[in-house]
Scaffold this motif. Structure first.
Motif, mmCIF file in Angstrom:
data_model
loop_
_atom_site.group_PDB
_atom_site.id
_atom_site.type_symbol
_atom_site.label_atom_id
_atom_site.label_comp_id
_atom_site.label_asym_id
_atom_site.label_seq_id
_atom_site.Cartn_x
_atom_site.Cartn_y
_atom_site.Cartn_z
ATOM 1 N N TYR A 69 0.819 -1.209 0.000
ATOM 2 C CA TYR A 69 0.000 0.000 0.000
ATOM 3 C C TYR A 69 0.860 1.269 0.000
ATOM 4 C CZ TYR A 69 -3.572 -3.385 1.296
ATOM 5 O OH TYR A 69 -4.424 -4.464 1.320
ATOM 6 N N GLY A 70 2.079 1.153 -0.481
ATOM 7 C CA GLY A 70 2.938 2.327 -0.590
ATOM 8 C C GLY A 70 3.743 2.635 0.636
ATOM 9 N N GLY A 71 3.620 1.800 1.686
ATOM 10 C CA GLY A 71 4.356 2.050 2.910
ATOM 11 C C GLY A 71 5.731 1.413 2.913
ATOM 12 N N ARG A 72 6.329 1.330 4.103
ATOM 13 C CA ARG A 72 7.713 0.865 4.212
ATOM 14 C C ARG A 72 7.820 -0.528 4.813
ATOM 15 N NH1 ARG A 72 8.381 4.803 0.720
ATOM 16 N NH2 ARG A 72 7.473 6.728 1.555
ATOM 17 N N ILE A 107 -7.345 2.827 8.973
ATOM 18 C CA ILE A 107 -7.758 2.357 7.648
ATOM 19 C C ILE A 107 -7.184 0.970 7.384
ATOM 20 C CG2 ILE A 107 -7.510 2.784 5.163
ATOM 21 C CD1 ILE A 107 -7.594 5.801 5.856
ATOM 22 N N LEU A 108 -5.955 0.755 7.808
ATOM 23 C CA LEU A 108 -5.332 -0.553 7.609
ATOM 24 C C LEU A 108 -6.097 -1.644 8.357
ATOM 25 C CD1 LEU A 108 -2.915 -2.029 6.340
ATOM 26 C CD2 LEU A 108 -1.649 -1.562 8.448
ATOM 27 N N GLU A 114 -10.400 -1.281 -1.338
ATOM 28 C CA GLU A 114 -10.463 -0.044 -2.123
ATOM 29 C C GLU A 114 -10.006 1.147 -1.300
ATOM 30 O OE1 GLU A 114 -13.777 2.828 -4.352
ATOM 31 O OE2 GLU A 114 -14.389 0.907 -3.471
ATOM 32 N N GLN A 115 -10.439 1.235 -0.044
ATOM 33 C CA GLN A 115 -10.027 2.344 0.814
ATOM 34 C C GLN A 115 -8.535 2.314 1.092
ATOM 35 O OE1 GLN A 115 -12.759 1.513 3.997
ATOM 36 N NE2 GLN A 115 -14.148 3.178 3.427
ATOM 37 N N LYS A 116 -7.977 1.137 1.307
ATOM 38 C CA LYS A 116 -6.543 1.032 1.545
ATOM 39 C C LYS A 116 -5.748 1.503 0.330
ATOM 40 C CE LYS A 116 -7.153 -2.904 4.680
ATOM 41 N NZ LYS A 116 -6.962 -4.359 4.865
ATOM 42 N N GLN A 117 -6.153 1.049 -0.853
ATOM 43 C CA GLN A 117 -5.453 1.440 -2.077
ATOM 44 C C GLN A 117 -5.619 2.929 -2.367
ATOM 45 O OE1 GLN A 117 -3.435 -0.350 -3.784
ATOM 46 N NE2 GLN A 117 -3.922 -2.511 -3.345
ATOM 47 N N ARG A 118 -6.740 3.480 -1.959
ATOM 48 C CA ARG A 118 -7.025 4.879 -2.260
ATOM 49 C C ARG A 118 -6.284 5.848 -1.352
ATOM 50 N NH1 ARG A 118 -13.115 7.525 -2.774
ATOM 51 N NH2 ARG A 118 -12.449 9.655 -3.286
ATOM 52 N N TYR A 119 -6.217 5.525 -0.052
ATOM 53 C CA TYR A 119 -5.713 6.511 0.910
ATOM 54 C C TYR A 119 -4.301 6.254 1.428
ATOM 55 C CZ TYR A 119 -10.577 8.069 1.079
ATOM 56 O OH TYR A 119 -11.820 8.530 0.746
ATOM 57 N N LEU A 120 -3.912 5.010 1.605
ATOM 58 C CA LEU A 120 -2.639 4.725 2.268
ATOM 59 C C LEU A 120 -1.410 5.184 1.489
ATOM 60 C CD1 LEU A 120 -3.407 1.230 3.862
ATOM 61 C CD2 LEU A 120 -3.408 3.481 4.962
ATOM 62 N N PRO A 121 -1.357 5.031 0.157
ATOM 63 C CA PRO A 121 -0.154 5.503 -0.551
ATOM 64 C C PRO A 121 0.091 6.999 -0.392
ATOM 65 C CG PRO A 121 -1.367 3.961 -1.923
ATOM 66 C CD PRO A 121 -2.251 4.259 -0.748
ATOM 67 N N GLN A 194 -17.990 4.775 11.729
ATOM 68 C CA GLN A 194 -16.997 5.679 11.157
ATOM 69 C C GLN A 194 -17.165 5.748 9.645
ATOM 70 O OE1 GLN A 194 -13.302 3.890 12.941
ATOM 71 N NE2 GLN A 194 -12.876 6.008 13.511
ATOM 72 N N LEU A 195 -16.931 6.930 9.102
ATOM 73 C CA LEU A 195 -16.968 7.124 7.655
ATOM 74 C C LEU A 195 -15.764 7.954 7.237
ATOM 75 C CD1 LEU A 195 -20.184 7.678 8.789
ATOM 76 C CD2 LEU A 195 -20.547 7.321 6.340
ATOM 77 N N VAL A 196 -15.224 7.678 6.062
ATOM 78 C CA VAL A 196 -14.135 8.470 5.497
ATOM 79 C C VAL A 196 -14.751 9.458 4.508
ATOM 80 C CG1 VAL A 196 -11.907 8.457 4.325
ATOM 81 C CG2 VAL A 196 -12.608 6.483 5.678
ATOM 82 N N ILE A 197 -14.600 10.752 4.800
ATOM 83 C CA ILE A 197 -15.233 11.811 4.007
ATOM 84 C C ILE A 197 -14.165 12.593 3.265
ATOM 85 C CG2 ILE A 197 -16.813 13.756 4.061
ATOM 86 C CD1 ILE A 197 -17.973 11.169 5.237
ATOM 87 N N ASP A 198 -14.250 12.644 1.953
ATOM 88 C CA ASP A 198 -13.299 13.437 1.174
ATOM 89 C C ASP A 198 -13.611 14.924 1.325
ATOM 90 O OD1 ASP A 198 -11.933 11.208 0.206
ATOM 91 O OD2 ASP A 198 -13.269 10.995 -1.522
#
Length: 385
Positions: A69-72, A107-108, A114-121, A194-198
């Motif tokens: 997911y773009g992390g280390r 989020i993890l 979809e949420q992980k791919q969208r926000y974590l990177p 909980q909701l993730v709001i853009d």
């Protein structure tokens, strides 16, 4: 792919010391070239997107996020070393702080693929910033009394209500919101989600709240029947309370809970080293240093517990309570022992740091849960009635 933060490899003391040396060298270079001036409480007020981006490029954000997911894919202990140095140097980390500290693990742990791919990177890159939608005008420290409501409507949610003291909402790209999706406010812990709001959103109004120092990093956020996609739900519907409680362990236990005023202590130590110190000043400096070291040990223990997948809620509450009290005590002790006057403009670096510290101190024991509420959590956790 695991949904929790776990230690992915063995890390030696030499590894950690090498990492610490790299971070210190980077920060000294940043200060020497004038990229930033060390400030008190920089994790709350030091918003510098370019600095966050530079940290992301060096791989010092998203440390515990898996590489997929773009992390280390690194350890919580390595992340602790980095955040500790950033705070001690008063670096401007506010832009990414909330996202990296608790939104990424939230989020993890609870997000969809979809949420992980969208926000974590973006969090790992230092280019995606988050706000926390928890506190409300009528709820105070009673988080379970939230009245913001999200109503399901097929493929969407309609949100109405108000959040307050929302740090960085005017600059954030997204907010993780705690809202009631089921039942009544009297139901307390049940029916919260909980909701993730853009952000920004046309039906979400963000009003700045000016603090005593004239800055406006807090906000009031008003949801005017704001419609978001059904995919905004984070985790399981109705399980928001338990998700938030796990999340708060990350918020309350980190080194920012006792290092907010560390730049003031370091500046005073430098002055004593240069100009000499009385016996009373040496005792004061030693006492403050010893207290900081004890709190550091406690915070490291929480990091270890979180890495092992456990829930150190009580210890995290203790760190926040003791740490935020220490931050205020530090300001009072140095002000009394040094005789330094607080000056918002002009004057010496010590006088400016003292002014920042004095103005920020009232918030230390309020944010992240008042110390009175946290002591109740500790008492219940220890079986004290």
């Amino acid at each position: 792919m695991t949904g929790t933060i776990t230690e992915t490899r063995a890390v030696t003391r030499d590894d950690l010391e090498a990492l610490r040396a790299d971070v210190r060298a980077f920060l000294r270079d940043e200060i020497d070239r004038g990229a930033f001036e060390p400030d008190v409480d920089s994790w709350m007020t030091g918003f510098d997107p370019e600095f966050s981006r530079r940290l992301g490029e060096r791989g010092w954000l998203g440390m515990t996020i898996p590489q997929a997911y773009g992390g280390r894919g690194r350890t919580a202990t390595e992340r602790f070393v980095i955040t500790e140095e950033l705070l001690a140097h008063g670096a401007p980390v506010a832009a990414h702080w909330i996202a990296d500290r608790q939104m990424a693990p939230g989020i993890l742990a609870n997000g969809t693929e979809e949420q992980k791919q969208r926000y974590l990177p973006g969090i790992a890159a230092g280019t995606s910033f988050f706000a926390i939608g928890m506190s409300e005008p009528d709820a105070g420290s009673d988080l379970a009394a939230v009245r913001t409501r999200a109503v399901a409507g097929g493929d969407s949610w309609t949100i109405s209500g108000t959040k307050v003291w929302t740090t960085g909402a005017h600059l954030a790209h997204a907010m993780v919101l705690l809202a009631r999706t089921d039942g009544r406010p009297e139901d307390r812990h049940e029916g919260l989600s909980q909701l993730v709001i853009d952000l920004p959103h046309p039906d979400i109004e963000i009003r700045p709240l000016e603090s005593i120092d004239g800055q406006a990093h807090f906000n009031e956020v008003i949801f005017h029947d704001a419609v978001v996609d059904s995919s905004a739900l984070l985790g399981e519907r109705g399980k928001g309370w338990s998700q938030v409680m796990r999340e708060l362990a990350f918020e309350r236990s980190g080194p920012e809970r006792y290092l907010s005023t560390m730049p003031l202590l370091r500046a005073w130590a430098d002055e004593l080293r240069t100009h000499g110190a009385t016996e009373e000043q040496r005792v004061t400096l030693g006492t403050l240093t010893a207290r900081a070291w004890a709190l550091r040990s406690m915070s490291l223990q929480v990091a270890d517990e979180l890495s092992a997948g456990r829930r150190p809620d009580v210890l995290a509450a203790m760190v926040k309570d003791l740490g935020s009290t220490f931050e205020g005590d530090l300001v009072d002790a140095i002000r009394s022992s040094s005789g330094v006057a607080a000056r918002c403009s002009g004057g010496s670096r010590m006088e400016r740091l003292m002014a920042q510290s004095v103005l920020h101190t009232p918030a230390f024991t309020l944010r992240g849960g008042t110390n009175e509420i946290l002591r109740g959590i500790v008492a219940r956790g220890l079986g004290i009635r």
